[in-house]
Write a protein that holds these residues in place. Structure first.
Motif, mmCIF file in Angstrom:
data_model
loop_
_atom_site.group_PDB
_atom_site.id
_atom_site.type_symbol
_atom_site.label_atom_id
_atom_site.label_comp_id
_atom_site.label_asym_id
_atom_site.label_seq_id
_atom_site.Cartn_x
_atom_site.Cartn_y
_atom_site.Cartn_z
ATOM 1 N N THR A 138 0.838 -1.207 0.000
ATOM 2 C CA THR A 138 0.000 0.000 0.000
ATOM 3 C C THR A 138 0.864 1.245 0.000
ATOM 4 O O THR A 138 0.629 2.202 -0.756
ATOM 5 C CB THR A 138 -0.932 -0.006 1.220
ATOM 6 O OG1 THR A 138 -1.765 -1.175 1.188
ATOM 7 C CG2 THR A 138 -1.813 1.238 1.224
ATOM 8 N N SER B 218 2.772 1.658 -3.384
ATOM 9 C CA SER B 218 1.864 2.065 -4.458
ATOM 10 C C SER B 218 1.622 3.562 -4.442
ATOM 11 O O SER B 218 1.444 4.195 -5.490
ATOM 12 C CB SER B 218 0.533 1.314 -4.336
ATOM 13 O OG SER B 218 0.711 -0.068 -4.536
ATOM 14 N N GLY C 286 4.022 4.505 -10.023
ATOM 15 C CA GLY C 286 3.222 3.409 -9.511
ATOM 16 C C GLY C 286 3.980 2.095 -9.529
ATOM 17 O O GLY C 286 5.156 2.022 -9.878
ATOM 18 N N VAL C 287 3.321 1.023 -9.156
ATOM 19 C CA VAL C 287 3.901 -0.312 -9.163
ATOM 20 C C VAL C 287 3.584 -0.955 -10.507
ATOM 21 O O VAL C 287 2.421 -1.096 -10.881
ATOM 22 C CB VAL C 287 3.342 -1.168 -8.005
ATOM 23 C CG1 VAL C 287 3.840 -2.602 -8.110
ATOM 24 C CG2 VAL C 287 3.737 -0.560 -6.659
ATOM 25 N N GLN D 135 -5.567 -4.845 -7.166
ATOM 26 C CA GLN D 135 -5.109 -3.602 -7.785
ATOM 27 C C GLN D 135 -4.850 -3.737 -9.284
ATOM 28 O O GLN D 135 -4.462 -2.755 -9.930
ATOM 29 C CB GLN D 135 -3.823 -3.126 -7.085
ATOM 30 C CG GLN D 135 -3.976 -2.891 -5.586
ATOM 31 C CD GLN D 135 -4.995 -1.816 -5.273
ATOM 32 O OE1 GLN D 135 -5.031 -0.771 -5.954
ATOM 33 N NE2 GLN D 135 -5.823 -2.039 -4.270
ATOM 34 N N LEU E 223 -2.440 -5.458 -10.794
ATOM 35 C CA LEU E 223 -1.006 -5.371 -11.058
ATOM 36 C C LEU E 223 -0.517 -6.621 -11.796
ATOM 37 O O LEU E 223 -1.049 -7.713 -11.606
ATOM 38 C CB LEU E 223 -0.234 -5.224 -9.744
ATOM 39 C CG LEU E 223 -0.622 -4.032 -8.868
ATOM 40 C CD1 LEU E 223 0.150 -4.061 -7.554
ATOM 41 C CD2 LEU E 223 -0.371 -2.715 -9.607
#
Length: 322
Positions: free
Chosen positions: A109, A112, A118-119, A143, A145
């Protein structure tokens, strides 16, 4: 940013005269240092003991430019270690088992929010507490990802079975030859299959969103992936023959995996993260290059130390990719 979640270790090699050499290591650390050497921002989420080994691993990561804000230090734990002496090997997971699901979610968290772009990807190795690795999978899925799940044999065996429902949540599942055999037995499959047949069988059984990689480090790989409405396969040739020096090969597989993921999500060194799934041709080209890149870890003892000490070699080789 590529977030690398998994074990943090020291590799301890004992010579015939009893002299020891200790190198920072662990899959999560090698992933991150490789990504950094290739110009991608990287962070590690893991657990270390409050000891000299933990300080050495943390120091090596910091020296590479890796974000270590997600690394937890437990005073009551000792840093995990792999011990190699002659032909024998034993492992002490130590602090790796102390990483909690809450540690993982809080770190992801925070990263991110703080990461500039961002990731871009999460690589999860299961050399940590099962609850922690499954929390990482859940977070990445929530999320949206790009998620790479690198299965470890310890996490597949009877005492710590991975919930099969987590496999289809991964974009990519990675297994080595040893892990592939354990996984096949766990899933009740024909453990006698090898090579492309084994890779395709595991792909069908686990159902990753995009691909399954059966990786042998510098020994090549088998890739099975979805390409539109087809499932396609590729065999990647080895980049180096075995020379029977076990120490040289520690971490070569992890380097190949991390280099491949870095190429997939960032392309050229220093480029911003890409969001679309690469074509199968792009994936196989990047994987061939990454297997060759992993051979660099054979040049020095201790692959993590080698990657930190020679980042310009990684970048130069990457720029030469045609």
């Amino acid at each position: 940013m590529i977030v690398c979640i998994g074990d943090l270790m020291v590799d301890v090699f004992t010579d015939g005269d009893g002299a020891q050499r200790r190198h920072p290591g662990g899959k999560a650390a090698i992933y991150a240092v490789t990504a950094r050497a290739l110009g991608a921002p990287a962070a590690v989420v893991g657990c270390l003991g409050a000891d000299e080994d933990g300080a050495a691993v943390s120091g090596a990561l910091r020296a590479s430019g890796t974000d270590v804000s997600g690394v937890v230090v437990r005073k009551e734990e000792t840093t995990g270690a792999d011990f190699f002496e002659g032909g024998d090997w034993r492992m002490e997971r130590g602090a790796n088992w102390a990483l909690t699901a809450q540690d993982v979610r809080e770190a992801l968290t925070d990263l991110s929010v703080r990461a500039t772009d961002g990731v871009s990807a999460v690589i999860v190795n299961q050399g940590i507490a099962l609850e922690a690795s499954q929390e990482a999978v859940s977070y990445a899925q929530e999320q949206g990802l790009f998620l790479v799940l690198h299965l470890g044999p310890e996490a597949i065996e009877e005492r710590r079975k991975v919930d099969p429902r987590f496999y289809p949540l991964a974009d990519v599942i990675v297994v080595s030859q040893r892990e592939a055999g354990v996984l096949a037995e766990h899933l009740g499959l024909d453990a006698g299959r090898t090579g492309a047949d084994l890779a395709r069988m595991l792909f069908d059984a686990t159902g990753p969103r995009w691909a399954l990689l059966l990786s042998f480090g510098v020994g090549g790989a088998h890739l099975v992936a979805r390409d539109g409405d087809r499932v396609v396969t590729a065999e990647i040739p080895p980049s180096s023959g075995p020379d029977h020096e076990v120490e040289k090969y520690i971490g070569a597989n992890d380097t190949a995996v991390a280099a491949w993921v870095t190429h997939l999500v960032h392309g050229e060194p220093g480029a911003p993260a890409r969001r679309e799934t690469p074509s199968f041709r792009e994936a196989t080209d990047a994987l061939t290059h990454s297997v060759g890149l992993a051979a660099l870890t054979l040049q020095d003892r201790g692959p993590l130390t080698a990657a930190i000490g020679t980042p310009e070699v990684f970048v130069r080789l990457d720029v030469q990719r045609a």
